[in-house]
Motif scaffolding. Structure first.
Motif, PDB file in Angstrom:
ATOM      1  N   GLY A 144      -7.751  26.329-100.173  1.00 59.22           N
ATOM      2  CA  GLY A 144      -8.500  27.196-101.074  1.00 59.22           C
ATOM      3  C   GLY A 144      -9.981  27.195-100.747  1.00 59.22           C
ATOM      4  O   GLY A 144     -10.637  28.252-100.758  1.00 59.22           O
ATOM      5  N   HIS A 145     -10.520  26.023-100.424  1.00 59.05           N
ATOM      6  CA  HIS A 145     -11.938  25.930-100.041  1.00 59.05           C
ATOM      7  C   HIS A 145     -12.201  26.635 -98.712  1.00 59.05           C
ATOM      8  O   HIS A 145     -13.320  27.120 -98.472  1.00 59.05           O
ATOM      9  CB  HIS A 145     -12.348  24.464 -99.940  1.00 59.05           C
ATOM     10  N   LEU A 146     -11.197  26.698 -97.846  1.00 62.59           N
ATOM     11  CA  LEU A 146     -11.358  27.362 -96.553  1.00 62.59           C
ATOM     12  C   LEU A 146     -11.214  28.879 -96.646  1.00 62.59           C
ATOM     13  O   LEU A 146     -11.428  29.583 -95.654  1.00 62.59           O
ATOM     14  CB  LEU A 146     -10.327  26.814 -95.560  1.00 62.59           C
ATOM     15  N   GLY A 147     -10.856  29.382 -97.811  1.00 55.07           N
ATOM     16  CA  GLY A 147     -10.713  30.825 -97.987  1.00 55.07           C
ATOM     17  C   GLY A 147      -9.388  31.383 -97.527  1.00 55.07           C
ATOM     18  O   GLY A 147      -9.269  32.596 -97.285  1.00 55.07           O
ATOM     19  N   VAL A 148      -8.369  30.539 -97.411  1.00 57.03           N
ATOM     20  CA  VAL A 148      -7.045  31.000 -97.013  1.00 57.03           C
ATOM     21  C   VAL A 148      -6.376  31.690 -98.197  1.00 57.03           C
ATOM     22  O   VAL A 148      -6.464  31.212 -99.338  1.00 57.03           O
ATOM     23  CB  VAL A 148      -6.173  29.824 -96.527  1.00 57.03           C
ATOM     24  N   SER A 149      -5.718  32.818 -97.942  1.00 60.68           N
ATOM     25  CA  SER A 149      -5.029  33.563 -98.989  1.00 60.68           C
ATOM     26  C   SER A 149      -3.538  33.264 -98.949  1.00 60.68           C
ATOM     27  O   SER A 149      -2.955  33.155 -97.865  1.00 60.68           O
ATOM     28  CB  SER A 149      -5.240  35.077 -98.800  1.00 60.68           C
ATOM     29  N   PRO A 150      -2.900  33.134-100.124  1.00 62.10           N
ATOM     30  CA  PRO A 150      -1.445  32.931-100.140  1.00 62.10           C
ATOM     31  C   PRO A 150      -0.719  34.180 -99.649  1.00 62.10           C
ATOM     32  O   PRO A 150      -1.092  35.304-100.014  1.00 62.10           O
ATOM     33  CB  PRO A 150      -1.146  32.637-101.609  1.00 62.10           C
ATOM     34  N   TRP A 151       0.290  33.983 -98.821  1.00 61.31           N
ATOM     35  CA  TRP A 151       1.033  35.129 -98.269  1.00 61.31           C
ATOM     36  C   TRP A 151       2.421  34.674 -97.834  1.00 61.31           C
ATOM     37  O   TRP A 151       2.564  33.887 -96.907  1.00 61.31           O
ATOM     38  CB  TRP A 151       0.284  35.722 -97.063  1.00 61.31           C
ATOM     39  N   ARG A 152       3.424  35.114 -98.563  1.00 62.43           N
ATOM     40  CA  ARG A 152       4.810  34.874 -98.178  1.00 62.43           C
ATOM     41  C   ARG A 152       5.668  35.984 -98.800  1.00 62.43           C
ATOM     42  O   ARG A 152       6.387  35.767 -99.772  1.00 62.43           O
ATOM     43  CB  ARG A 152       5.294  33.496 -98.643  1.00 62.43           C
ATOM     44  N   PRO A 153       5.621  37.202 -98.258  1.00 66.29           N
ATOM     45  CA  PRO A 153       6.357  38.320 -98.857  1.00 66.29           C
ATOM     46  C   PRO A 153       7.849  38.243 -98.644  1.00 66.29           C
ATOM     47  O   PRO A 153       8.616  38.941 -99.316  1.00 66.29           O
ATOM     48  CB  PRO A 153       5.760  39.541 -98.156  1.00 66.29           C
ATOM     49  N   HIS A 154       8.301  37.425 -97.696  1.00 65.20           N
ATOM     50  CA  HIS A 154       9.727  37.327 -97.405  1.00 65.20           C
ATOM     51  C   HIS A 154       9.988  35.998 -96.699  1.00 65.20           C
ATOM     52  O   HIS A 154       9.070  35.328 -96.237  1.00 65.20           O
ATOM     53  CB  HIS A 154      10.191  38.491 -96.524  1.00 65.20           C
ATOM     54  N   GLN A 155      11.257  35.635 -96.640  1.00 65.00           N
ATOM     55  CA  GLN A 155      11.676  34.428 -95.940  1.00 65.00           C
ATOM     56  C   GLN A 155      12.463  34.828 -94.707  1.00 65.00           C
ATOM     57  O   GLN A 155      13.409  35.612 -94.784  1.00 65.00           O
ATOM     58  CB  GLN A 155      12.531  33.535 -96.845  1.00 65.00           C
ATOM     59  N   VAL A 156      12.060  34.298 -93.554  1.00 64.28           N
ATOM     60  CA  VAL A 156      12.671  34.643 -92.277  1.00 64.28           C
ATOM     61  C   VAL A 156      13.804  33.677 -91.960  1.00 64.28           C
ATOM     62  O   VAL A 156      13.632  32.457 -92.084  1.00 64.28           O
ATOM     63  CB  VAL A 156      11.618  34.622 -91.150  1.00 64.28           C
ATOM     64  N   VAL A 157      14.940  34.213 -91.553  1.00 66.00           N
ATOM     65  CA  VAL A 157      16.076  33.401 -91.101  1.00 66.00           C
ATOM     66  C   VAL A 157      16.452  33.869 -89.697  1.00 66.00           C
ATOM     67  O   VAL A 157      16.760  35.048 -89.492  1.00 66.00           O
ATOM     68  CB  VAL A 157      17.290  33.537 -92.042  1.00 66.00           C
TER      69      VAL A 157
END
Length: 382
Positions: free
Chosen positions: A226-239
């Motif tokens: 969070g301090h590094l400015g990373v944004s959460p992103w996981r729209p799907h799960q890859v198999v």
């Protein structure tokens, strides 16, 4: 004329090989190469039959939807040669860069020219060492057919996005599919950078080689991210679905560090996958050791973690009944550069689920079960 996800949008899109094949057939042009594939539209001769095809696909997607984590699950099928001994040869590469101190100037500091040169050289050296390690192993145990190894796993933040040429060259040299954490990953619709790991899977057909490239995102971020400015992103799960003409598909999915602690994700993947791999940069090695010990049983499959060398703790475990077989590989100790090669029995916790076969009686009652008794409610079919 290119219909893959990488060509249309990029590695962050949710365009599966099924959808790419559909676009290819709808937009087929004269003279396109024919690889004797089975066509999706072979039996489609009307708007109604096309609608039925789409409805059937939506039904399949609904069945594997991740209801606990509330994200779609997408299978990426690839043709993969299975070894005669029914094993997957896996390599865990535990490098030393980046270290926690390298994030002092933020993620931007990892793209500064002076640091980039050091990081790229370290990545190239790791790949060279891994390749020589595989060669040395083959020299003793005998030459191996391609792929010489099947899967190579790297830690979180292990490879810069501008070093994809090194990863492709290593994959070509070994024939392996790769799963590695990225530095500098971005995606449209999200501000700043995201934390993602890339699946790089070679696909060989008719003497030609192409790539299946898709990114697995991270949703649950640490306070440092969070301090590094990373944004959460996981729209799907890859198999990743390894297909063979003679055997049922073997499925592998991955997560990035803290996401692996999400029990909702484990619940969604328990009956979908046969191997769970994690790219990590985690200082709390003891907690992750305990987590793997729990996940290997509750997911009832092989669980593999590649952690950074600064903290160590890369491990591979499975819920075998005999205790000494449960820990397949483990690299302990701080500031340890480690390359580990081991084989995974596909049939034990794969589609055949040989580990769950009840014990048999031979002369007297002898427990012969390969794996522990399956957890309650396991719905994966043998």
């Amino acid at each position: 004329m290119l219909h893959t996800s990488t060509a249309l949008v990029g590695t962050t899109s949710a365009i599966t090989p099924w959808f790419s094949a559909l676009l290819l057939e709808l937009l087929r042009w004269p003279g396109i190469a024919d690889g004797n594939e089975e066509y999706l539209l072979a039996d489609v001769d009307s708007v109604e039959s096309f609608a039925s095809l789409i409805s059937a696909r939506l039904e399949v997607q609904s069945e594997i939807y991740g209801r606990s984590s509330d994200i779609p699950v997408y299978r990426y099928p690839v043709e993969w040669p299975h070894r005669d001994n029914r094993c997957l040869r896996v390599v865990q590469v535990q490098g030393l860069m980046p270290a926690s101190s390298d994030f002092g100037d933020g993620l931007e500091g990892l793209s500064v020219a002076t640091y980039r040169e050091r990081h790229r050289n370290h990545t190239a050296t790791l790949l060279h060492l891994a390749h020589r390690h595989i060669q040395a192993r083959d020299a003793v145990l005998g030459p191996q057919t391609r792929p010489r190894v099947d899967l190579v796993i790297f830690p979180e933040f292990a490879v810069h996005v501008d070093d994809q040429d090194l990863m492709r060259a290593f994959s070509d040299a070994t024939g392996a599919m790769l799963f590695y954490g990225l530095v500098g990953a971005t995606t449209s619709g999200t501000t700043g950078t995201v934390n993602a790991a890339r699946w790089l899977v070679p696909q060989r057909r008719g003497g030609r080689r192409s790539w299946v490239e898709v990114d697995q995102g991270k949703w649950h971020l640490t306070e440092e991210e969070g301090h590094l400015g990373v944004s959460p992103w996981r729209p799907h799960q890859v198999v990743i679905e390894l297909q063979s003409q003679r055997e049922r598909p073997y499925r592998i999915s991955g997560a990035i560090c803290y996401d692996a602690t999400d029990l909702a994700l484990a619940a969604d993947l328990r009956d979908e996958t046969h191997m769970f791999v994690v790219a990590a940069m985690n200082k709390d090695v003891k907690t992750f050791d305990s987590m793997v010990s729990a996940l290997r049983y509750h997911m009832y499959q092989h669980v593999l973690i590649a952690n950074c060398g600064e903290y160590g703790g890369s491990t591979a475990q499975a819920p075998y009944d005999i205790e000494h077989k449960r820990l397949i590989a483990h690299s302990h100790g701080g500031n340890q550069l480690a390359i580990t090669v081991f084989d995974v029995e596909m049939d034990d916790f794969g589609p055949a689920l040989r580990a769950a076969v009840p014990p048999v009686t031979v002369m007297k009652r002898v427990k012969e079960r390969i794996g522990k008794t399956p957890p309650a409610g396991l719905g994966r079919r043998r």
